[in-house]
Design a protein around this motif. Sequence first.
Motif, PDB file in Angstrom:
ATOM      1  N   ILE A 130      -1.503   5.886  -6.373  1.00  0.00           N
ATOM      2  CA  ILE A 130      -2.432   5.187  -7.027  1.00  0.00           C
ATOM      3  C   ILE A 130      -3.343   3.909  -6.526  1.00  0.00           C
ATOM      4  O   ILE A 130      -4.321   3.638  -6.257  1.00  0.00           O
ATOM      5  CB  ILE A 130      -2.214   4.165  -8.279  1.00  0.00           C
ATOM      6  CG1 ILE A 130      -1.568   4.956  -9.586  1.00  0.00           C
ATOM      7  CG2 ILE A 130      -2.656   3.255  -9.284  1.00  0.00           C
ATOM      8  CD1 ILE A 130      -0.497   4.523 -10.117  1.00  0.00           C
ATOM      9  N   LEU A 131      -2.358   3.499  -5.274  1.00  0.00           N
ATOM     10  CA  LEU A 131      -2.843   2.448  -4.091  1.00  0.00           C
ATOM     11  C   LEU A 131      -4.112   2.715  -3.181  1.00  0.00           C
ATOM     12  O   LEU A 131      -4.903   2.417  -2.980  1.00  0.00           O
ATOM     13  CB  LEU A 131      -2.072   2.069  -3.597  1.00  0.00           C
ATOM     14  CG  LEU A 131      -1.395   0.875  -4.196  1.00  0.00           C
ATOM     15  CD1 LEU A 131       0.539   0.969  -2.946  1.00  0.00           C
ATOM     16  CD2 LEU A 131      -1.421  -0.575  -4.121  1.00  0.00           C
ATOM     17  N   GLN A 132      -4.028   4.579  -2.768  1.00  0.00           N
ATOM     18  CA  GLN A 132      -4.554   4.900  -2.305  1.00  0.00           C
ATOM     19  C   GLN A 132      -6.010   5.636  -2.822  1.00  0.00           C
ATOM     20  O   GLN A 132      -6.744   5.300  -2.027  1.00  0.00           O
ATOM     21  CB  GLN A 132      -3.988   6.227  -1.513  1.00  0.00           C
ATOM     22  CG  GLN A 132      -2.989   6.469  -0.740  1.00  0.00           C
ATOM     23  CD  GLN A 132      -2.584   7.515  -0.493  1.00  0.00           C
ATOM     24  OE1 GLN A 132      -2.681   8.565  -0.979  1.00  0.00           O
ATOM     25  NE2 GLN A 132      -1.785   7.345   0.490  1.00  0.00           N
ATOM     26  N   HIS A 133      -5.802   5.647  -3.745  1.00  0.00           N
ATOM     27  CA  HIS A 133      -7.045   5.366  -4.962  1.00  0.00           C
ATOM     28  C   HIS A 133      -7.701   4.382  -5.358  1.00  0.00           C
ATOM     29  O   HIS A 133      -8.944   3.857  -4.975  1.00  0.00           O
ATOM     30  CB  HIS A 133      -6.661   6.117  -6.591  1.00  0.00           C
ATOM     31  CG  HIS A 133      -7.821   6.501  -6.968  1.00  0.00           C
ATOM     32  ND1 HIS A 133      -7.427   7.338  -8.264  1.00  0.00           N
ATOM     33  CD2 HIS A 133      -8.930   7.361  -7.116  1.00  0.00           C
ATOM     34  CE1 HIS A 133      -8.882   7.723  -8.745  1.00  0.00           C
ATOM     35  NE2 HIS A 133      -9.729   6.757  -8.101  1.00  0.00           N
ATOM     36  N   LEU A 134      -7.381   3.521  -5.370  1.00  0.00           N
ATOM     37  CA  LEU A 134      -7.993   2.246  -5.329  1.00  0.00           C
ATOM     38  C   LEU A 134      -8.340   1.916  -4.483  1.00  0.00           C
ATOM     39  O   LEU A 134      -9.620   1.661  -4.303  1.00  0.00           O
ATOM     40  CB  LEU A 134      -6.682   0.604  -6.105  1.00  0.00           C
ATOM     41  CG  LEU A 134      -6.285   1.187  -6.937  1.00  0.00           C
ATOM     42  CD1 LEU A 134      -4.860   0.083  -7.596  1.00  0.00           C
ATOM     43  CD2 LEU A 134      -7.255   0.772  -8.416  1.00  0.00           C
ATOM     44  N   LYS A 135      -7.447   2.364  -3.339  1.00  0.00           N
ATOM     45  CA  LYS A 135      -8.499   1.418  -1.898  1.00  0.00           C
ATOM     46  C   LYS A 135      -9.656   2.104  -1.775  1.00  0.00           C
ATOM     47  O   LYS A 135     -11.237   1.787  -0.821  1.00  0.00           O
ATOM     48  CB  LYS A 135      -7.148   1.701  -0.757  1.00  0.00           C
ATOM     49  CG  LYS A 135      -7.744   1.529   1.070  1.00  0.00           C
ATOM     50  CD  LYS A 135      -6.867   1.592   1.792  1.00  0.00           C
ATOM     51  CE  LYS A 135      -7.128   1.098   3.586  1.00  0.00           C
ATOM     52  NZ  LYS A 135      -6.510   1.396   3.725  1.00  0.00           N
ATOM     53  N   LYS A 136      -9.528   3.513  -1.367  1.00  0.00           N
ATOM     54  CA  LYS A 136     -10.612   4.582  -1.728  1.00  0.00           C
ATOM     55  C   LYS A 136     -11.617   3.604  -2.376  1.00  0.00           C
ATOM     56  O   LYS A 136     -12.936   3.423  -2.238  1.00  0.00           O
ATOM     57  CB  LYS A 136     -10.375   6.024  -2.108  1.00  0.00           C
ATOM     58  CG  LYS A 136     -11.619   7.025  -1.970  1.00  0.00           C
ATOM     59  CD  LYS A 136     -11.047   8.591  -2.603  1.00  0.00           C
ATOM     60  CE  LYS A 136     -10.537   8.307  -3.453  1.00  0.00           C
ATOM     61  NZ  LYS A 136     -12.022   8.079  -4.233  1.00  0.00           N
ATOM     62  N   ASP A 137     -11.460   3.953  -3.544  1.00  0.00           N
ATOM     63  CA  ASP A 137     -12.508   3.381  -4.708  1.00  0.00           C
ATOM     64  C   ASP A 137     -12.860   1.089  -4.345  1.00  0.00           C
ATOM     65  O   ASP A 137     -14.004   1.258  -4.844  1.00  0.00           O
ATOM     66  CB  ASP A 137     -12.685   3.261  -6.573  1.00  0.00           C
ATOM     67  CG  ASP A 137     -12.058   4.883  -6.191  1.00  0.00           C
ATOM     68  OD1 ASP A 137     -13.295   5.553  -5.620  1.00  0.00           O
ATOM     69  OD2 ASP A 137     -11.314   5.152  -7.665  1.00  0.00           O
ATOM     70  N   LYS A 138     -11.975   1.077  -3.713  1.00  0.00           N
ATOM     71  CA  LYS A 138     -12.121  -0.368  -3.243  1.00  0.00           C
ATOM     72  C   LYS A 138     -12.128  -1.131  -4.620  1.00  0.00           C
ATOM     73  O   LYS A 138     -12.999  -2.188  -4.635  1.00  0.00           O
ATOM     74  CB  LYS A 138     -13.732  -0.575  -2.243  1.00  0.00           C
ATOM     75  CG  LYS A 138     -14.018   0.123  -1.086  1.00  0.00           C
ATOM     76  CD  LYS A 138     -15.758   0.246  -0.943  1.00  0.00           C
ATOM     77  CE  LYS A 138     -16.205   0.365   0.276  1.00  0.00           C
ATOM     78  NZ  LYS A 138     -17.393   0.351   0.790  1.00  0.00           N
ATOM     79  N   ILE A 139     -11.394  -1.254  -5.119  1.00  0.00           N
ATOM     80  CA  ILE A 139     -10.619  -1.578  -6.218  1.00  0.00           C
ATOM     81  C   ILE A 139      -9.575  -3.194  -5.866  1.00  0.00           C
ATOM     82  O   ILE A 139      -8.725  -2.317  -5.370  1.00  0.00           O
ATOM     83  CB  ILE A 139     -10.092  -0.932  -7.708  1.00  0.00           C
ATOM     84  CG1 ILE A 139     -11.295  -0.366  -7.870  1.00  0.00           C
ATOM     85  CG2 ILE A 139      -9.832  -1.739  -8.580  1.00  0.00           C
ATOM     86  CD1 ILE A 139     -10.335   0.967  -9.009  1.00  0.00           C
ATOM     87  N   ASP A 140      -9.911  -4.430  -5.987  1.00  0.00           N
ATOM     88  CA  ASP A 140      -9.657  -5.072  -5.297  1.00  0.00           C
ATOM     89  C   ASP A 140      -8.419  -5.942  -5.946  1.00  0.00           C
ATOM     90  O   ASP A 140      -9.229  -6.806  -7.173  1.00  0.00           O
ATOM     91  CB  ASP A 140      -9.978  -6.446  -4.427  1.00  0.00           C
ATOM     92  CG  ASP A 140      -9.425  -7.406  -3.604  1.00  0.00           C
ATOM     93  OD1 ASP A 140      -7.683  -7.501  -3.700  1.00  0.00           O
ATOM     94  OD2 ASP A 140      -9.971  -8.748  -3.219  1.00  0.00           O
ATOM     95  N   ILE A 141      -7.608  -5.378  -6.440  1.00  0.00           N
ATOM     96  CA  ILE A 141      -6.261  -6.567  -7.682  1.00  0.00           C
ATOM     97  C   ILE A 141      -4.674  -5.827  -6.562  1.00  0.00           C
ATOM     98  O   ILE A 141      -5.037  -4.928  -6.723  1.00  0.00           O
ATOM     99  CB  ILE A 141      -6.143  -5.305  -9.313  1.00  0.00           C
ATOM    100  CG1 ILE A 141      -6.047  -6.992 -10.076  1.00  0.00           C
ATOM    101  CG2 ILE A 141      -6.018  -4.027  -9.229  1.00  0.00           C
ATOM    102  CD1 ILE A 141      -5.916  -5.912 -11.810  1.00  0.00           C
ATOM    103  N   ARG A 142      -4.359  -6.607  -7.405  1.00  0.00           N
ATOM    104  CA  ARG A 142      -2.772  -6.479  -6.345  1.00  0.00           C
ATOM    105  C   ARG A 142      -1.493  -5.641  -7.830  1.00  0.00           C
ATOM    106  O   ARG A 142      -1.635  -6.034  -9.458  1.00  0.00           O
ATOM    107  CB  ARG A 142      -1.764  -7.874  -6.375  1.00  0.00           C
ATOM    108  CG  ARG A 142      -0.102  -7.379  -5.953  1.00  0.00           C
ATOM    109  CD  ARG A 142      -0.129  -9.332  -5.024  1.00  0.00           C
ATOM    110  NE  ARG A 142       0.203 -10.086  -6.859  1.00  0.00           N
ATOM    111  CZ  ARG A 142       1.086 -10.894  -6.227  1.00  0.00           C
ATOM    112  NH1 ARG A 142       1.478 -11.082  -5.278  1.00  0.00           N
ATOM    113  NH2 ARG A 142       1.365 -11.838  -7.849  1.00  0.00           N
ATOM    114  N   LEU A 143      -1.273  -5.034  -7.467  1.00  0.00           N
ATOM    115  CA  LEU A 143       0.155  -4.161  -8.893  1.00  0.00           C
ATOM    116  C   LEU A 143       1.295  -4.573  -8.128  1.00  0.00           C
ATOM    117  O   LEU A 143       1.840  -5.002  -7.441  1.00  0.00           O
ATOM    118  CB  LEU A 143       0.198  -2.621  -8.471  1.00  0.00           C
ATOM    119  CG  LEU A 143      -1.066  -1.754  -8.108  1.00  0.00           C
ATOM    120  CD1 LEU A 143      -1.224  -0.217  -8.018  1.00  0.00           C
ATOM    121  CD2 LEU A 143      -1.660  -2.003  -9.487  1.00  0.00           C
TER     122      LEU A 143
END
Length: 282
Positions: A130-143
């Motif tokens: 999930i973290l990799q997917h969020l980083k790739k899509d430049k989604i900035d939020i903390r899990l």
Amino acid sequence: MMTLLFGTAGIPRSTPKDDIISGLERVKELGLDAMELEFVQGVRMGEALARQVNQKRQELGLTLTAHGPYFINLNAHEPAKIEASKKRIYDSAKIGALCGAVNVTFHAGFYLGDTAEKTFQTIKKNITDILQHLKKDKIDIRLTPELTGKASQFGSLEELIRMAQELPIGMCIDFSHLHARSGGRYNSYREWTDVLKQIAKELSKPFLDNLHIHTSGIKYSDKGEREHLNLPDSDMNYKDLLKALKEYQVGGVLICESPNLETDALLMKSYYETTDYTDIHR
């Protein structure tokens, strides 16, 4: 001293209209600081509304967090359920970030007969994806996976600390869940401060500067959490908890999950801000 913000898990009960914008306006009227977006039945907010929410949040000076769907198990034995769980967390993070939320929390999973170590490694792998997917899509939020209320659920204090040591994530400390999960322990100033000391020691003191917290009254059995209660109807010692949080200068967001939402959120904020803490002994 770090700032601890107080808010509700969703739209306050006293909101005249049952919509998210009205909820934010009511939070501000009440004198609270934050609100948690409740995606617990699914992420049903579109991107256009999310941007409106962010605009209103900024206008009112509020902080937002988000709670992912209940239907998540990152240790499911069926690949389709794993993928669905990862998508639910991703979608919560994506829409939450568009709303301007700083954290998104979720119940990570169940052991399902697996060992604690196998469960940990499986959930770690899936959170990494999930973290990799969020980083790739430049989604900035903390899990911030949540400390859960039953021993059958992954999410003990020790497991969350270890996960935060090994991955770039936070954690949501539900102090009521900790009280219930332990069968009634963790309900005194000394026990709460021991928890904070453990976090500071194993993760660092700055980790306490921006903590995601849940608190409510709670009913429990020897198997753990049964249901949330209003604080006056529970043995949850919120006063000692607030003393510990203030004494150890914990910052971040405290979200009230009591059924009466804003009533207990205001109760805790008032006690935190007005009580004399000079009688506390380390």
